[in-house]
Design a protein around this motif. Structure first.
Motif, PDB file in Angstrom:
ATOM      1  N   VAL A  83       0.831  -1.204   0.000  1.00  0.00           N
ATOM      2  CA  VAL A  83       0.000   0.000   0.000  1.00  0.00           C
ATOM      3  C   VAL A  83       0.869   1.260   0.000  1.00  0.00           C
ATOM      4  CG1 VAL A  83      -1.700   1.331   1.302  1.00  0.00           C
ATOM      5  CG2 VAL A  83      -1.933  -1.154   1.126  1.00  0.00           C
ATOM      6  N   VAL A  87       1.121   1.298  -4.105  1.00  0.00           N
ATOM      7  CA  VAL A  87      -0.081   2.031  -4.503  1.00  0.00           C
ATOM      8  C   VAL A  87       0.051   3.524  -4.211  1.00  0.00           C
ATOM      9  CG1 VAL A  87      -2.569   2.236  -4.189  1.00  0.00           C
ATOM     10  CG2 VAL A  87      -1.499  -0.025  -4.146  1.00  0.00           C
ATOM     11  N   PHE A 117       0.721   2.285 -13.124  1.00  0.00           N
ATOM     12  CA  PHE A 117       0.359   0.912 -12.764  1.00  0.00           C
ATOM     13  C   PHE A 117       1.543  -0.030 -12.941  1.00  0.00           C
ATOM     14  CE2 PHE A 117      -1.049  -3.327 -14.127  1.00  0.00           C
ATOM     15  CZ  PHE A 117      -1.697  -3.726 -12.969  1.00  0.00           C
ATOM     16  N   VAL A 120       3.405   0.061  -9.815  1.00  0.00           N
ATOM     17  CA  VAL A 120       2.688  -0.655  -8.757  1.00  0.00           C
ATOM     18  C   VAL A 120       2.835  -2.163  -8.941  1.00  0.00           C
ATOM     19  CG1 VAL A 120       0.434  -1.057  -7.708  1.00  0.00           C
ATOM     20  CG2 VAL A 120       1.070   1.244  -8.427  1.00  0.00           C
TER      21      VAL A 120
END
Length: 261
Positions: A83, A87, A117, A120
């Motif tokens: 996280v 993210v 992305f 991530v």
């Protein structure tokens, strides 16, 4: 057959409080960083991820010092790292700069979040590989691939530095895209990076070493975003530089000026 006279051992219930509190601080820092980034408070978002990094660096050491390490703690730590360093960092970079790629209509205006992305996803792959190698080798030795906290630090302190200078994310769009993809690639590479987990914080050190640490902390406090960016960027490129230097030494023929006795 099992001996019925021996009492059965019940599985332990509950979790250790202290180390998991620090791990939760990592999660909170990541969550707050996302909220701040979506509101345009980029420096505040970067500071929240910095707090998450400090908490992440402490939870494992506290668990080892207090003998409270557990499988639950390891899994929880990986989820919180995803996280905060995956993210939240991806959202911060996208909100600050990569979102402006939509103006160019490449890939239907989706190239910006595709790059974010990719970072991530590489973070998730890096954490999964680290967990597998830890189970095999016990987490000892060098890292394979850039560690996710260091990768996040490069992008976070880059954004923090640029924003504190008043630079627009749209102006830095090409540099941000290249830096994000480059750091993401290093995470999933096989490049070796030194691990600092073996440093003993409770042992005795020489006065000169202690003075050097204090001096480094004082230098960071002069200009935290830029000094931290330079430190982590230097660490990120040290792996490829060392790998290329070692390869050149292996390939250099012996002869005049090439070594030998």
């Amino acid at each position: 057959m099992q001996d019925e006279s021996r009492p059965r051992q019940r599985p332990r219930r509950g979790i250790y409080l202290l180390p998991n509190l620090f791990t939760t601080a990592t999660l909170f820092g990541g969550f707050y960083a996302i909220v701040a980034a979506l509101s345009g408070r980029y420096s505040e978002s970067a500071l929240a991820i910095l707090v998450a990094m400090v908490a992440d660096a402490l939870d494992g050491r506290i668990a080892r010092l207090t003998n409270t390490a557990s499988d639950f703690g390891k899994e929880y730590d990986s989820l919180c790292d995803m996280v905060a360093f995956g993210v939240a960092t991806g959202v911060l970079v996208y909100a600050y700069s990569l979102q402006h790629l939509a103006d160019y209509q490449w890939l239907g205006g989706k190239l910006g979040w595709v790059i974010a992305f990719a970072f991530v996803a590489c973070t998730a792959l890096r954490l999964a590989r680290f967990n597998v190698l830890t189970n095999i080798a016990g987490g000892k030795g060098d890292f394979f691939g850039l560690p996710s906290p260091a990768a996040a630090a490069v992008l976070v302190f880059y954004v923090w530095s640029a924003h504190s200078w008043g630079l627009s994310g749209e102006t830095l769009l090409p540099l941000t895209a290249v830096l994000t993809l480059g750091i993401a690639s290093l995470m999933v590479s096989s490049v070796r990076y030194p691990s600092f987990k073996a440093i003993n914080l409770t042992g005795r050190v020489r006065f000169v070493s202690f003075a050097a640490v204090v001096g480094a902390l004082a230098l960071i406090m002069v200009d935290p975003p830029r000094i931290l960016f330079l430190l982590f960027f230097g660490y990120a490129i040290s792996g490829p530089v060392a790998a290329l230097a070692g390869r050149r030494l292996r390939l250099r023929p012996l002869g005049k000026g090439g070594g030998g006795e």
